[in-house]
Design a protein around this motif. Structure first.
Motif, PDB file in Angstrom:
ATOM      1  N   THR B  51       0.824  -1.210   0.000  1.00  0.00           N
ATOM      2  CA  THR B  51       0.000   0.000   0.000  1.00  0.00           C
ATOM      3  C   THR B  51       0.862   1.265   0.000  1.00  0.00           C
ATOM      4  OG1 THR B  51      -0.205  -0.082   2.385  1.00  0.00           O
ATOM      5  CG2 THR B  51      -2.001  -1.051   1.126  1.00  0.00           C
ATOM      6  N   LYS B  55       0.098   4.324  -2.246  1.00  0.00           N
ATOM      7  CA  LYS B  55       0.048   5.641  -1.602  1.00  0.00           C
ATOM      8  C   LYS B  55       0.924   6.644  -2.369  1.00  0.00           C
ATOM      9  CE  LYS B  55      -0.522   8.655   1.700  1.00  0.00           C
ATOM     10  NZ  LYS B  55      -1.846   9.231   1.971  1.00  0.00           N
ATOM     11  N   SER B 148      -5.665   3.137   1.330  1.00  0.00           N
ATOM     12  CA  SER B 148      -4.877   3.015   2.547  1.00  0.00           C
ATOM     13  C   SER B 148      -5.686   3.303   3.798  1.00  0.00           C
ATOM     14  CB  SER B 148      -3.721   3.999   2.492  1.00  0.00           C
ATOM     15  OG  SER B 148      -4.254   5.297   2.452  1.00  0.00           O
ATOM     16  N   GLN B 150      -6.379   6.077   4.592  1.00  0.00           N
ATOM     17  CA  GLN B 150      -5.778   7.328   5.063  1.00  0.00           C
ATOM     18  C   GLN B 150      -6.196   8.432   4.116  1.00  0.00           C
ATOM     19  OE1 GLN B 150      -2.251   8.005   6.549  1.00  0.00           O
ATOM     20  NE2 GLN B 150      -2.777   6.470   8.054  1.00  0.00           N
ATOM     21  N   SER B 151      -6.195   9.595   4.566  1.00  0.00           N
ATOM     22  CA  SER B 151      -6.489  10.661   3.628  1.00  0.00           C
ATOM     23  C   SER B 151      -5.183  11.238   3.122  1.00  0.00           C
ATOM     24  CB  SER B 151      -7.305  11.745   4.315  1.00  0.00           C
ATOM     25  OG  SER B 151      -6.427  12.627   4.933  1.00  0.00           O
ATOM     26  N   THR B 152      -5.216  11.723   1.917  1.00  0.00           N
ATOM     27  CA  THR B 152      -3.998  12.283   1.350  1.00  0.00           C
ATOM     28  C   THR B 152      -3.948  13.781   1.469  1.00  0.00           C
ATOM     29  OG1 THR B 152      -5.203  11.928  -0.669  1.00  0.00           O
ATOM     30  CG2 THR B 152      -3.071  10.802  -0.434  1.00  0.00           C
ATOM     31  N   ALA B 153      -5.126  14.378   1.357  1.00  0.00           N
ATOM     32  CA  ALA B 153      -5.126  15.823   1.174  1.00  0.00           C
ATOM     33  C   ALA B 153      -4.897  16.545   2.487  1.00  0.00           C
ATOM     34  CB  ALA B 153      -6.453  16.256   0.554  1.00  0.00           C
ATOM     35  N   HIS B 154      -3.703  16.947   2.706  1.00  0.00           N
ATOM     36  CA  HIS B 154      -3.418  17.758   3.871  1.00  0.00           C
ATOM     37  C   HIS B 154      -3.704  19.208   3.553  1.00  0.00           C
ATOM     38  CE1 HIS B 154      -0.546  14.730   5.832  1.00  0.00           C
ATOM     39  NE2 HIS B 154      -1.746  14.692   6.374  1.00  0.00           N
TER      40      HIS B 154
END
Ligand SMILES: Cc1cc2nc3c(=O)[nH]c(=O)nc-3n(C[C@H](O)[C@H](O)[C@H](O)COP(=O)(O)OP(=O)(O)OC[C@H]3O[C@@H](n4cnc5c(N)ncnc54)[C@H](O)[C@@H]3O)c2cc1C
Ligand code: SF4
Ligand code: SF4
Ligand code: FES
Lengths: 676, 161
Positions: B51, B55, B148, B150-154
């Motif tokens: 992953t 990612k 994942s 998880q979020s990517t967009a910070h």
């Protein structure tokens, strides 16, 4: 700005970013000031409260900068962009600790080895540095304060290899009062040095300086001498290694043997001794390699023994006054526990046959350096007479060729360090003992170190002739009458600008040193790596030449690279000092890089169970969950990556940390404009 | 960005014992390679969770280089074989997802092979350049969270670069 995924609020942490110039090493390629300012402005939302650049972050002033900021600005995380973590991770972690911040809340990212030294485009290097810093910031945000694991250090030490380097290490540690297991594969300790006659530059007799050390090691109450033995397996980790050793059957009962040597005398079978006598002399089937061998017990060479081949003979048994011969003796395999390991396995010699134009193996009177050592040795096959292969003719002219197999693109690129001095030593000995004319053929004369160049001057004054140039060929085919019956050395004399053909009676090849044939296997057994040339790699080429990347495993002597006796001894002693330092701490802190399983999340699928190379994962049949033994886990992370339930997490390398670092690294694209 | 001036971004995973040291060595020896690669240090190639690769793609990478010790030389005995197996599976998965499997490459590099690693990086960057941009990360697309969890967009994603 997206509010929906909950990521846009300011983070709670207060991060300091420090960008090192490393003089011009980094600042010459990366706009370090720009990187620091960029981090302070653009990564503000990610918690960066200060971005600084500084000439040398690793200097005490640089470290104080961080320490003051931690105290005054209340930093909770630190990112340093500088050199490789392999160099200075500990430095910056310690600085944080001094200022009261948990050292594992500091991340060192490399913009020297991985940016400024490998890239040339300044803009691209600066953008990449920013990305690398951003990756570090995202990762450090997910760090947790950790405590190092404390493990006890077993006070015993394993030394592998009983050459001068290994003997020195063993003696230093034993003298300090700790147990040493000295494992040597040959029947006696001593290594190569035991084969030499004189040693440069002082010309003291090798046996005279080595034998007392060997005896001391053999008799030391703290040294368990395991000769004719090999390490089979190494388990465990620093402080707690379990080493499996095979003690090969000597076919001699050591309790009964007095070392009188009668068996050796009575044994009717002689074989060529390829090891100790370099093929120039003979030994018996039951033998000690040389009279001063330590230990004194002989070994039986089962392959050549008449009794083992034909079922009769047993002469040794008949004559042994103490009944020490034991034809039924078997190998013993046992294990010992040690806290540290010193590898001093030495070198092999370059195979002179590979340089076919020098005729070794084909032309009888071409000798290798090791053969010459045996020839000139008073205890050698000719009792020290320097004679031709026929065993009687004294040479009138001798040619010594330097750098055979070394500094040569076809063979080994490196300089074998000792061959010039060894060639000079031979010139002196030939001159002294035979009065022959001596020619030394060299590429460059390398006589660095104490009293070495003086020795060169002395040999010059003795009348040795020096020809600068690489020898093209050694041949026995004459062109003119004067060359008949001689070996002819064909060479370009680069100083005179002439081709020369020099007739001699004997040629000595100063062959280079090579890694042991089994160095790679040994490295693997002990968890080390070898350089491209095959020598064991030290932790740092300048600042840590005795430690390795595997904690608790040290290297000394020629196993690390070609070197002379003084350097081998110095390194052996240095390794011992490091081991003693460890032992005296009684326990040591290990990186808390370990995996653990969340028992509530584990589904009991057992997928991880067989993945662990150290059998650290056990399965509880009753509760149907797996658990990791932190003492055995080495933190490779394989199980973390494999668990389908996501139940396993690794300290210092969690999924969250790595995922976050990826995102951080991808903040800027390659080729993107840098704006503040 | 027009495709002519396409500069690929590559994420490289290195193992602490071999390939990361090879990268260090490339540095000390001043061997040059393109700045398109950004390295992440793992303890071992066996730590590579597939992953991570997805990612990286979903965060905007165009290629992923996985590196580790040579077979038989893994610091943790044989975890690189596990990495090898995962790598093959991963390539098939990528193909299933409609991605060029060549965007992921596995390279063995010992601590002594700084020059080799630099060459491998250079040629991989060219291979990815030839494949063209991936555009998988997209702007604000949340594919990664599917993969994942998880979020990517910070927040920083929004700041115009
Ligand atoms: C011809 C010649 C002449 C030289 N003359 C000089 C001189 O005059 N002065 C000088 O300063 N230097 C001289 N040198 C260099 C000198 O030989 C070395 O510096 C020195 O011997 C290195 O010692 P060492 O202990 O590292 O290795 P070694 O002497 O090679 O000892 C290594 C030991 O480890 C053992 N071993 C290897 N592998 C294993 C294993 N897997 N398990 C168990 N045991 C193992 C070997 O059997 C050996 O006993 C000379 C070298 C040569 C070739
Ligand atoms: S792989 Fe995960 S779920 Fe399966 S046994 Fe191991 S820890 Fe439990
Ligand atoms: S991380 Fe997992 S597989 Fe690796 S040593 Fe620890 S328990 Fe074993
Ligand atoms: S430690 Fe390098 S691949 Fe395992």
């Amino acid at each position: 700005m997206t509010q929906d995924n909950g990521n846009s609020q300011d983070v709670q942490e207060r991060i300091g970013v420090y960008v090192c110039h490393c003089g011009t090493n980094i600042a010459g390629t990366v706009d370090v000031q720009q990187v620091a300012e960029w981090a302070a402005t653009r990564l503000k939302r990610r918690g960066v409260v200060i971005g600084r650049d500084y000439k040398f972050m690793c200097s005490s002033l640089g470290q104080e900068l961080i320490e003051n900021d931690i105290k005054e600005l209340g930093l909770t995380r630190v990112v340093v962009a500088a050199c490789s973590p392999h160099l200075h991770e500990a430095t910056f972690r310690n600085a944080c600790q001094r200022a009261g911040l948990n050292p594992y809340l500091c991340e060192l990212v490399s913009i020297r080895e991985q940016v400024s030294w490998v890239h040339t485009d300044k803009v691209a290097a600066t953008v990449k540095s920013q990305a690398v810093v951003s990756g570090g910031v995202e990762r450090v945000l997910r760090h947790e304060p950790l405590e190092p694991l404390r493990v006890p250090i077993h006070p015993a030490t394993l030394v592998v290899g009983g050459g001068i380097a290994g003997i020195q290490s063993a003696l230093e540690i034993a003298d300090a009062g700790y147990r040493v297991y000295l494992v040597e594969r040959e029947p006696s300790i001593g290594g190569h040095m035991a084969q030499f006659d004189k040693t440069f530059p002082t010309l003291d007799c090798s046996a005279c300086i080595l034998t007392p050390r060997m005896v001391q090691a053999g008799a030391h109450p703290n040294i368990t001498l395991l000769t004719y033995s090999e390490v089979e397996k190494v388990d465990g980790y620093v402080g707690n290694f379990v080493v499996t050793i095979r003690k090969k059957a000597r076919k001699i009962n050591e309790e009964l043997c007095t070392g009188c040597g009668i068996c050796q005398e009575k044994c009717p079978v002689k074989v060529i001794d390829d090891v100790y006598e370099a093929g120039l002399g003979y030994r018996k089937v039951v033998y000690t390699p040389f009279p001063q061998a330590v230990p004194k017990f002989p070994v039986m060479d089962v392959e050549n023994c008449t009794y083992f081949k034909k079922g009769t003979c047993k002469a040794c048994e008949k004559f042994c006054p103490t009944n020490a011969i034991d034809f039924n003796q078997q190998d013993e395999v046992f294990s010992v526990e040690v806290g540290n390991i010193v590898l001093a396995t030495g070198y092999d010699l370059f195979d002179a046959r590979r340089v076919t134009n020098y005729g070794y193996g084909r032309l009888p009177n071409v000798f290798t350096s090791l053969e010459f050592e045996r020839l000139s040795n008073a205890a050698g096959p000719t009792n020290g007479s320097i004679v031709l292969r026929d065993g009687k003719t004294v040479p009138k002219a001798v040619g010594i060729i330097h750098c055979v197999g070394s500094r040569d693109r076809n063979f080994n690129n490196y300089c074998s360090t000792i061959c010039c001095m060894q060639g000079l030593k031979f010139a002196h000995l030939v001159h002294e003992r035979t009065g022959a004319t001596v020619y030394n053929f060299y590429i460059d004369m390398r006589t660095a170190y104490k009293a070495y160049d003086e020795f060169y001057q002395r040999v010059l004054e003795e009348g040795t002739l020096f020809v600068r140039g690489k020898v093209a060929e050694v041949t026995d085919v004459p062109r003119i009458k004067d060359e008949e019956g001689h070996l002819i050395i064909q060479c370009e004399d680069t100083l005179a600008g002439k081709q020369r053909r020099i007739p001699v009676d004997m040629v000595i090849l100063s062959i280079g040193l090579q890694p042991r044939a089994d160095a790679k296997e040994t490295a693997k057994k002990f968890g080390l790596s070898c350089s491209a040339d095959g020598w064991f790699i030290e932790k740092h080429p300048k600042l840590d030449p005795v430690a390795t990347m595997t904690e608790g495993v040290y290297i000394a002597g020629c196993a690390q690279g070609p070197k002379d006796i003084p350097s081998s001894v110095a390194q052996g002693a240095a390794a011992a000092a490091r081991v003693l330092g460890k032992i005296q701490q009684r326990e040591m802190a290990l990186e808390p890089v370990r995996a653990s399983i969340n028992q509530d999340q584990c589904s009991g699928c057992r997928i991880c169970n067989n993945l662990c190379p150290f059998n650290a994962i056990l399965f509880h049949d009753d509760r149907m969950v797996s658990e990791i033994n932190p003492a055995l886990c080495q933190g490779c992370g394989t199980c973390v990556a494999a668990c389908p339930a996501g139940a396993i997490s690794g300290t210092a390398f969690s999924n969250e940390q790595i995922m976050a670092q990826i995102e951080g690294l991808m903040l800027l694209n390659v080729g993107e404009e840098i704006t503040l | 960005m027009s495709d002519e001036s396409f500069e690929p971004t590559v994420i490289g995973f290195t193992c602490n014992w071999c390939s990361y040291r090879a990268a260090d060595l490339a540095g000390t020896a001043r061997v040059k390679y393109p700045p398109n690669i950004r390295l992440i240090r793992l303890m071992c190639s066996g730590r590579l969770d597939p992953t991570f690769v997805l990612k990286a793609f979903s965060s905007g990478a165009d290629g992923v280089l996985i590196t580790g010790c040579h077979p038989g030389e893994c610091h943790y005995l044989e975890q690189n074989y596990k990495a090898l197996r995962r790598f093959h599976l991963l390539r098939r998965t990528l193909q299933g997802l409609g991605l060029e499997p060549e965007r992921v490459k596995l390279v063995w590099a010992s601590a002594a092979e700084g020059v080799k690693l630099a060459h491998e990086i250079a040629s991989f960057v060219e291979e990815i350049r030839a494949l063209g941009p991936l555009h998988w990360g997209g702007n604000g697309s949340n594919q990664s969270s599917v993969i994942s969890g998880q979020s990517t967009a910070h927040a920083f994603k929004e700041v115009p670069a």
